[in-house]
Scaffold this motif. Structure first.
Motif, PDB file in Angstrom:
ATOM      1  N   ASP A 103      39.377  38.780  53.888  1.00  0.00           N
ATOM      2  CA  ASP A 103      40.784  38.466  53.665  1.00  0.00           C
ATOM      3  C   ASP A 103      40.855  37.596  52.423  1.00  0.00           C
ATOM      4  O   ASP A 103      40.597  36.396  52.469  1.00  0.00           O
ATOM      5  CB  ASP A 103      41.358  37.746  54.893  1.00  0.00           C
ATOM      6  N   LEU A 104      41.197  38.216  51.308  1.00  0.00           N
ATOM      7  CA  LEU A 104      41.174  37.536  50.010  1.00  0.00           C
ATOM      8  C   LEU A 104      42.587  37.125  49.614  1.00  0.00           C
ATOM      9  O   LEU A 104      43.459  37.966  49.428  1.00  0.00           O
ATOM     10  CB  LEU A 104      40.552  38.458  48.955  1.00  0.00           C
ATOM     11  N   GLY A 105      42.796  35.823  49.490  1.00  0.00           N
ATOM     12  CA  GLY A 105      44.126  35.270  49.308  1.00  0.00           C
ATOM     13  C   GLY A 105      44.716  34.970  50.678  1.00  0.00           C
ATOM     14  O   GLY A 105      45.839  35.339  50.986  1.00  0.00           O
ATOM     15  N   GLN A 145      37.006  28.180  49.936  1.00  0.00           N
ATOM     16  CA  GLN A 145      37.802  28.156  48.721  1.00  0.00           C
ATOM     17  C   GLN A 145      37.035  28.945  47.669  1.00  0.00           C
ATOM     18  O   GLN A 145      35.859  28.648  47.400  1.00  0.00           O
ATOM     19  CB  GLN A 145      38.032  26.731  48.233  1.00  0.00           C
ATOM     20  N   GLY A 146      37.678  29.956  47.099  1.00  0.00           N
ATOM     21  CA  GLY A 146      36.950  30.756  46.126  1.00  0.00           C
ATOM     22  C   GLY A 146      37.819  31.771  45.427  1.00  0.00           C
ATOM     23  O   GLY A 146      38.952  32.045  45.839  1.00  0.00           O
ATOM     24  N   ASN A 147      37.267  32.323  44.361  1.00  0.00           N
ATOM     25  CA  ASN A 147      37.942  33.305  43.525  1.00  0.00           C
ATOM     26  C   ASN A 147      37.766  34.696  44.114  1.00  0.00           C
ATOM     27  O   ASN A 147      36.650  35.146  44.366  1.00  0.00           O
ATOM     28  CB  ASN A 147      37.333  33.226  42.116  1.00  0.00           C
ATOM     29  N   ALA A 148      38.873  35.402  44.347  1.00  0.00           N
ATOM     30  CA  ALA A 148      38.826  36.725  44.983  1.00  0.00           C
ATOM     31  C   ALA A 148      37.948  37.696  44.204  1.00  0.00           C
ATOM     32  O   ALA A 148      37.190  38.474  44.800  1.00  0.00           O
ATOM     33  CB  ALA A 148      40.236  37.289  45.118  1.00  0.00           C
ATOM     34  N   GLU A 149      38.024  37.655  42.860  1.00  0.00           N
ATOM     35  CA  GLU A 149      37.248  38.595  42.047  1.00  0.00           C
ATOM     36  C   GLU A 149      35.746  38.384  42.199  1.00  0.00           C
ATOM     37  O   GLU A 149      34.968  39.318  42.037  1.00  0.00           O
ATOM     38  CB  GLU A 149      37.642  38.470  40.566  1.00  0.00           C
ATOM     39  N   LYS A 150      35.338  37.152  42.518  1.00  0.00           N
ATOM     40  CA  LYS A 150      33.912  36.878  42.699  1.00  0.00           C
ATOM     41  C   LYS A 150      33.440  37.196  44.116  1.00  0.00           C
ATOM     42  O   LYS A 150      32.254  37.455  44.339  1.00  0.00           O
ATOM     43  CB  LYS A 150      33.624  35.414  42.372  1.00  0.00           C
ATOM     44  N   ASP A 169      48.448  40.400  39.265  1.00  0.00           N
ATOM     45  CA  ASP A 169      47.443  40.301  38.192  1.00  0.00           C
ATOM     46  C   ASP A 169      46.034  40.205  38.761  1.00  0.00           C
ATOM     47  O   ASP A 169      45.094  40.798  38.231  1.00  0.00           O
ATOM     48  CB  ASP A 169      47.728  39.087  37.303  1.00  0.00           C
ATOM     49  N   VAL A 170      45.888  39.453  39.844  1.00  0.00           N
ATOM     50  CA  VAL A 170      44.581  39.330  40.492  1.00  0.00           C
ATOM     51  C   VAL A 170      44.206  40.644  41.151  1.00  0.00           C
ATOM     52  O   VAL A 170      43.064  41.109  41.048  1.00  0.00           O
ATOM     53  CB  VAL A 170      44.596  38.190  41.527  1.00  0.00           C
ATOM     54  N   MET A 171      45.175  41.261  41.828  1.00  0.00           N
ATOM     55  CA  MET A 171      44.881  42.513  42.535  1.00  0.00           C
ATOM     56  C   MET A 171      44.468  43.622  41.575  1.00  0.00           C
ATOM     57  O   MET A 171      43.568  44.416  41.872  1.00  0.00           O
ATOM     58  CB  MET A 171      46.094  42.964  43.345  1.00  0.00           C
ATOM     59  N   ARG A 182      39.827  47.229  40.437  1.00  0.00           N
ATOM     60  CA  ARG A 182      39.023  47.897  39.401  1.00  0.00           C
ATOM     61  C   ARG A 182      37.546  47.506  39.477  1.00  0.00           C
ATOM     62  O   ARG A 182      36.724  48.038  38.757  1.00  0.00           O
ATOM     63  CB  ARG A 182      39.551  47.552  38.012  1.00  0.00           C
ATOM     64  N   SER A 183      37.219  46.571  40.356  1.00  0.00           N
ATOM     65  CA  SER A 183      35.863  46.033  40.427  1.00  0.00           C
ATOM     66  C   SER A 183      34.918  46.972  41.170  1.00  0.00           C
ATOM     67  O   SER A 183      35.336  47.794  41.994  1.00  0.00           O
ATOM     68  CB  SER A 183      35.865  44.673  41.119  1.00  0.00           C
ATOM     69  N   THR A 184      33.643  46.828  40.883  1.00  0.00           N
ATOM     70  CA  THR A 184      32.621  47.618  41.582  1.00  0.00           C
ATOM     71  C   THR A 184      32.602  47.279  43.060  1.00  0.00           C
ATOM     72  O   THR A 184      32.426  48.170  43.907  1.00  0.00           O
ATOM     73  CB  THR A 184      31.235  47.340  40.970  1.00  0.00           C
ATOM     74  N   GLY A 185      32.803  46.020  43.390  1.00  0.00           N
ATOM     75  CA  GLY A 185      32.788  45.605  44.783  1.00  0.00           C
ATOM     76  C   GLY A 185      33.863  46.292  45.608  1.00  0.00           C
ATOM     77  O   GLY A 185      33.623  46.683  46.748  1.00  0.00           O
TER      78      GLY A 185
END
Length: 272
Positions: free
Chosen positions: A142-144, A192-197, A213-215, A220-223
């Motif tokens: 659950d990111l964000g 606490q952390g960055n969703a992209e990471k 913008d984050v989504m 587009r990420s490999t993950g």
């Protein structure tokens, strides 16, 4: 049963990032929220002199304004129990609040938004119910996470391991408090952390109700491409069209789309 601890809010608006150190733990302090180079400090009692004194000793930060409002004004209405699907979401201070169980979730939102009243939150819960009826998800990201509500729902639906993450420390602290309140700390890890990471962490299902913008970077990420299924929300019409186009380029299959009056959109789908 505890009373609502947030009947009045005293908010201090600062230019700059408020970093007073770990020793800053005054009475009646709720926490701080940082956004776009500004900080908002929240107290349950008037604290202007304290804030002015603290800010005077910090570099590159200044007090711009301060406000006093009721908790219901801040949250856009009274926080009362509401039913979403099979779940009853209730504040712990409500006089008739039931203990947490399979269908009752205790939620103390503090000053963080995400009480279940927003259409995207409701649609995400509907999407989670559909996802778990389709196929159990053992691991969920659950990111964000905000208040942690969607992570709590995922755990109640049967997820054995849930990672709930938010970039904002105050949101992560609020989510952690709600996980403990619902006795689900053995199944939900809050960070606490960055969703992209964090998207690279393996999981059966990723849920993200987050800024566009984050989504856009996230999907587009490999993950993300390695996830089995996804729930994406918080999207307005033009943003939803862009996300749908990206998902199509990834050969993703949309299983269901929620459209709230052409304004808010939520997607549930899978990666082929």
């Amino acid at each position: 049963m505890p009373r609502n601890p947030y009947s009045d809010l005293f908010i201090y608006y600062l230019a700059g990032k408020f970093r007073p150190g770990k020793t800053f733990q005054p009475e009646h302090y709720i926490g701080s929220w940082e956004e776009d180079g500004f900080s908002f400090l929240f107290f349950t009692r008037p604290s202007l002199a304290l804030v002015e004194n603290t800010v005077s000793g910090l570099p590159d930060i200044s007090l711009l304004d301060h406000y006093h409002m009721s908790y219901s004004q801040w949250q856009g209405g009274d926080i009362t129990p509401c039913r979403i699907g099979r779940f009853i979401i209730t504040p712990p201070w409500f006089p008739e609040a039931d203990p947490p169980d399979a269908t009752t979730i205790l939620l103390d939102p503090g000053v963080v938004f995400g009480t279940g009243t927003h259409p995207t939150t409701r649609d995400c819960i509907s999407a989670l119910e559909l996802a778990f009826s389709d196929e159990p998800a053992e691991t969920v990201l659950d990111l964000g996470t905000g208040t942690g509500l969607l992570a709590l729902v995922a755990a109640r639906l049967g997820a054995e391991r849930v990672l709930a993450a938010d970039l904002t420390l105050l949101a992560a602290q609020t989510a952690r408090r709600n996980v403990i309140l619902n006795t689900l700390a053995h199944r939900i890890l809050v960070t606490q952390g960055n969703a992209e990471k964090l998207i690279d962490i393996p999981g059966d299902l990723v849920v993200s109700n987050i800024h566009f913008d984050v989504m856009a970077d996230l999907i587009r990420s490999t993950g993300f491409s390695k996830k089995k299924r996804f729930i994406l929300s918080g999207l307005m019409r033009s943003q939803a069209k862009q996300v749908e186009a990206i998902l199509e380029s990834l050969s993703a299959t949309l299983i269901q789309k929620w459209d709230q009056n052409g304004i808010w959109f939520t997607f549930y789908g899978k990666i082929r």
